[in-house]
Design a protein around this motif. Structure first.
Motif, PDB file in Angstrom:
ATOM      1  N   GLU A  25     -63.019 -96.356  16.783  1.00  0.00           N
ATOM      2  CA  GLU A  25     -63.165 -96.368  15.328  1.00  0.00           C
ATOM      3  C   GLU A  25     -62.031 -95.600  14.707  1.00  0.00           C
ATOM      4  OE1 GLU A  25     -67.714 -95.497  15.065  1.00  0.00           O
ATOM      5  OE2 GLU A  25     -66.652 -94.521  13.412  1.00  0.00           O
ATOM      6  N   LYS A  26     -61.525 -96.078  13.620  1.00  0.00           N
ATOM      7  CA  LYS A  26     -60.507 -95.324  12.903  1.00  0.00           C
ATOM      8  C   LYS A  26     -61.133 -94.038  12.362  1.00  0.00           C
ATOM      9  CE  LYS A  26     -57.089 -95.916   9.270  1.00  0.00           C
ATOM     10  NZ  LYS A  26     -55.927 -95.532  10.094  1.00  0.00           N
ATOM     11  N   LEU A  27     -60.388 -92.940  12.440  1.00  0.00           N
ATOM     12  CA  LEU A  27     -60.856 -91.669  11.904  1.00  0.00           C
ATOM     13  C   LEU A  27     -60.897 -91.765  10.381  1.00  0.00           C
ATOM     14  CD1 LEU A  27     -61.499 -88.801  13.093  1.00  0.00           C
ATOM     15  CD2 LEU A  27     -59.250 -88.148  12.233  1.00  0.00           C
ATOM     16  N   ILE A  28     -62.054 -91.509   9.808  1.00  0.00           N
ATOM     17  CA  ILE A  28     -62.201 -91.581   8.356  1.00  0.00           C
ATOM     18  C   ILE A  28     -62.000 -90.184   7.780  1.00  0.00           C
ATOM     19  CG2 ILE A  28     -63.786 -92.158   6.461  1.00  0.00           C
ATOM     20  CD1 ILE A  28     -63.065 -94.586   8.095  1.00  0.00           C
ATOM     21  N   ASP A  29     -61.086 -90.080   6.844  1.00  0.00           N
ATOM     22  CA  ASP A  29     -60.821 -88.799   6.206  1.00  0.00           C
ATOM     23  C   ASP A  29     -61.820 -88.679   5.043  1.00  0.00           C
ATOM     24  OD1 ASP A  29     -59.679 -86.467   5.418  1.00  0.00           O
ATOM     25  OD2 ASP A  29     -58.043 -87.432   4.308  1.00  0.00           O
ATOM     26  N   PHE A  30     -63.074 -88.349   5.407  1.00  0.00           N
ATOM     27  CA  PHE A  30     -64.122 -88.430   4.387  1.00  0.00           C
ATOM     28  C   PHE A  30     -64.184 -87.179   3.516  1.00  0.00           C
ATOM     29  CE2 PHE A  30     -66.225 -87.269   8.457  1.00  0.00           C
ATOM     30  CZ  PHE A  30     -66.706 -86.020   8.123  1.00  0.00           C
ATOM     31  N   ALA A  31     -64.752 -87.370   2.311  1.00  0.00           N
ATOM     32  CA  ALA A  31     -64.981 -86.230   1.419  1.00  0.00           C
ATOM     33  C   ALA A  31     -66.270 -85.542   1.834  1.00  0.00           C
ATOM     34  CB  ALA A  31     -65.071 -86.701  -0.025  1.00  0.00           C
ATOM     35  N   LEU A  32     -67.267 -86.339   2.196  1.00  0.00           N
ATOM     36  CA  LEU A  32     -68.547 -85.779   2.634  1.00  0.00           C
ATOM     37  C   LEU A  32     -69.352 -86.829   3.386  1.00  0.00           C
ATOM     38  CD1 LEU A  32     -70.841 -87.007   0.481  1.00  0.00           C
ATOM     39  CD2 LEU A  32     -69.798 -85.325  -1.001  1.00  0.00           C
ATOM     40  N   GLU A  33     -70.437 -86.346   4.024  1.00  0.00           N
ATOM     41  CA  GLU A  33     -71.353 -87.241   4.736  1.00  0.00           C
ATOM     42  C   GLU A  33     -72.735 -87.111   4.118  1.00  0.00           C
ATOM     43  OE1 GLU A  33     -70.869 -87.648   9.215  1.00  0.00           O
ATOM     44  OE2 GLU A  33     -69.955 -85.697   8.890  1.00  0.00           O
ATOM     45  N   PHE A  34     -73.448 -88.212   4.063  1.00  0.00           N
ATOM     46  CA  PHE A  34     -74.831 -88.163   3.576  1.00  0.00           C
ATOM     47  C   PHE A  34     -75.658 -89.235   4.287  1.00  0.00           C
ATOM     48  CE2 PHE A  34     -75.020 -91.911   0.785  1.00  0.00           C
ATOM     49  CZ  PHE A  34     -73.676 -92.189   0.562  1.00  0.00           C
ATOM     50  N   SER A  35     -76.971 -89.157   4.107  1.00  0.00           N
ATOM     51  CA  SER A  35     -77.833 -90.149   4.747  1.00  0.00           C
ATOM     52  C   SER A  35     -78.895 -90.624   3.768  1.00  0.00           C
ATOM     53  CB  SER A  35     -78.487 -89.564   5.996  1.00  0.00           C
ATOM     54  OG  SER A  35     -79.070 -88.321   5.700  1.00  0.00           O
ATOM     55  N   VAL A  36     -79.344 -91.847   3.991  1.00  0.00           N
ATOM     56  CA  VAL A  36     -80.477 -92.376   3.231  1.00  0.00           C
ATOM     57  C   VAL A  36     -81.536 -92.789   4.246  1.00  0.00           C
ATOM     58  CG1 VAL A  36     -81.311 -94.197   1.696  1.00  0.00           C
ATOM     59  CG2 VAL A  36     -79.073 -93.150   1.285  1.00  0.00           C
ATOM     60  N   ILE A  37     -82.740 -92.260   4.057  1.00  0.00           N
ATOM     61  CA  ILE A  37     -83.855 -92.591   4.952  1.00  0.00           C
ATOM     62  C   ILE A  37     -84.793 -93.518   4.189  1.00  0.00           C
ATOM     63  CG2 ILE A  37     -85.823 -91.632   6.225  1.00  0.00           C
ATOM     64  CD1 ILE A  37     -84.105 -89.048   6.525  1.00  0.00           C
TER      65      ILE A  37
END
Ligand code: ADP
Ligand code: MG
Length: 376
Positions: free
Chosen positions: A181-193
């Motif tokens: 997978e390409k490395l994602i230079d993310f701002a943040l991580e979140f989840s939806v349940i």
């Protein structure tokens, strides 16, 4: 209408870790009996269940006997042989079912499914051997090579800066089918349940913000502070995945938010998720009760959040110099302590968690971080 499996019935659980433990607590509160099945003994879930069965997942005789004594089966661990699920399904419903497990057990299948239904994922390639890795597009570097099966908490992952790292990376993963997978230079991580009932009813929790350390979840916070537009987009994606996979139970969708405000799906978990532990205290109905309701055909509960909250994992590292300093718990009047009953600590092993509630998400996160720090 799917018939209701009423309180008093017995729910079977495949897997017996902390997710099964918290599920068992919710199920027993609702008056159900619980049988857990896993290859281990004296497990977090087994300690609280009516019955703990210790056998390998491919012991089909034991699986059949387990199935004969329960009314419905759910999972807390998605890496169970699909063959075992097929055996159980001859006797009782398994929720979620084979299709969900086949898709989410392997990262390559999961990515292909997501891309196929038009959900944004990180650029990736399926890799079966070193030659394939060495001839993948240079666009995928820097990237993360992840084993196609059996990964969790960052295990089975290696970062590759460039194609020159391919050989070493491939070897260190143990030469298995993988996904680059390409490395994602993310701002943040979140989840939806999201929970989904057998009749298609769905209920989601608002996004939860996740902070990882060394690829392991460290802190989760809700509300997330995301804009309404992003919340709407992510929730729509989560609903559409649950529907298209025909999930009955609980599904967690992990997201990256990129620095240019794009929403990307990282991975799926077809069960309650570590980031949803704060729903136990902070929401009208917790993710574990939702799983009970969904698999038993009961109407889903309200997912309204009662107070801002933050959760911090307690990893085995905290036990390195002996027991954590429980004497500081008198300072934690607004912090709930959850311990999973694991007899042995290991570095990075999830031993328990803390949940703090406060007047704002920031205050809750600060409180839970200080509480965890004070245990060291
Ligand atoms: P696991 O099954 O171990 O949870 P994940 O794929 O969710 O595996 O990876 C764990 C963490 O590693 C993610 O939450 C994220 O912090 C980081 N990570 C994984 N994939 C990527 C990626 N493509 N780009 C950037 N970070 C990543
Ligand atoms: Mg993950």
């Amino acid at each position: 209408m799917t018939p209701i499996i009423s309180p008093g019935a017995t729910i079977g659980v495949l897997g017996s870790g902390q997710l099964g433990r918290m599920f068992t607590l919710a199920a027993r509160r609702l008056g159900y009996h619980v049988h857990v099945f896993s290859p281990s003994k004296n497990t977090p879930a087994g300690q609280l269940a009516d019955l703990e069965i210790q056998a390998p997942y491919d012991d089909f005789e034991a699986i059949e006997s387990f199935a004969r004594h329960v009314d419905v089966v759910t999972i807390e661990f998605e890496n169970v042989n699909v063959e075992a699920i097929e055996v159980i399904q001859r006797f009782v419903p398994v929720r979620p079912g084979c299709r969900v497990l086949r898709t989410t057990q392997r990262r390559d299948n999961e990515k292909a499914f997501l891309a196929g239904i038009g959900v944004p994922v990180a650029p990736y390639a399926s890799i079966r051997n070193l030659a394939e890795l060495q001839s993948t597009s240079p666009e995928l570097f820097p990237g993360i090579l992840k084993t196609a099966g059996w990964g969790y908490d960052g295990k089975g992952q290696v970062r590759l800066s460039s194609i020159a790292d391919a050989q070493l990376g491939w070897r260190s993963l143990g030469v298995q089918a993988a996904v680059l997978e390409k490395l994602i230079d993310f701002a943040l991580e979140f989840s939806v349940i999201v929970a989904r009932g057998a009749n298609g009813e769905m209920a989601h929790y608002d996004p939860i913000l996740n902070r990882h350390e060394n690829h392991i979840l460290s802190v989760s916070v809700s509300p997330s502070g995301l804009t309404l537009k992003i919340v709407k987009e992510a929730v729509e994606i989560a609903h559409s995945i649950a529907e298209q996979l025909d999930v009955v139970g609980v599904l967690c969708v992990e997201f990256f938010l990129t620095k240019d405000a794009r929403v990307i799906v990282n991975e799926l978990a077809p069960r309650p998720h570590n980031s949803g532990h704060l729903t136990i205290e902070a929401h009208a109905t917790c993710q574990f009760e939702q799983q009970v309701r969904a698999v038993c055909g009961l109407p889903l509960g309200s997912t309204a959040q009662l107070r801002p909250a933050a959760m911090a994992n307690l990893l085995g590292d905290l036990w390195m110099d002996g027991e954590p300093r429980w004497e500081v718990m008198h300072l934690m009047k607004n912090v709930k302590v959850h311990l999973y009953g694991k007899s042995e600590w290991r570095e990075g092993r999830k031993m328990g968690h803390l949940t703090a509630q406060a007047e704002s998400a920031t205050a809750a996160e600060e409180l839970v971080s200080i509480a965890r720090q004070s245990l060291v």
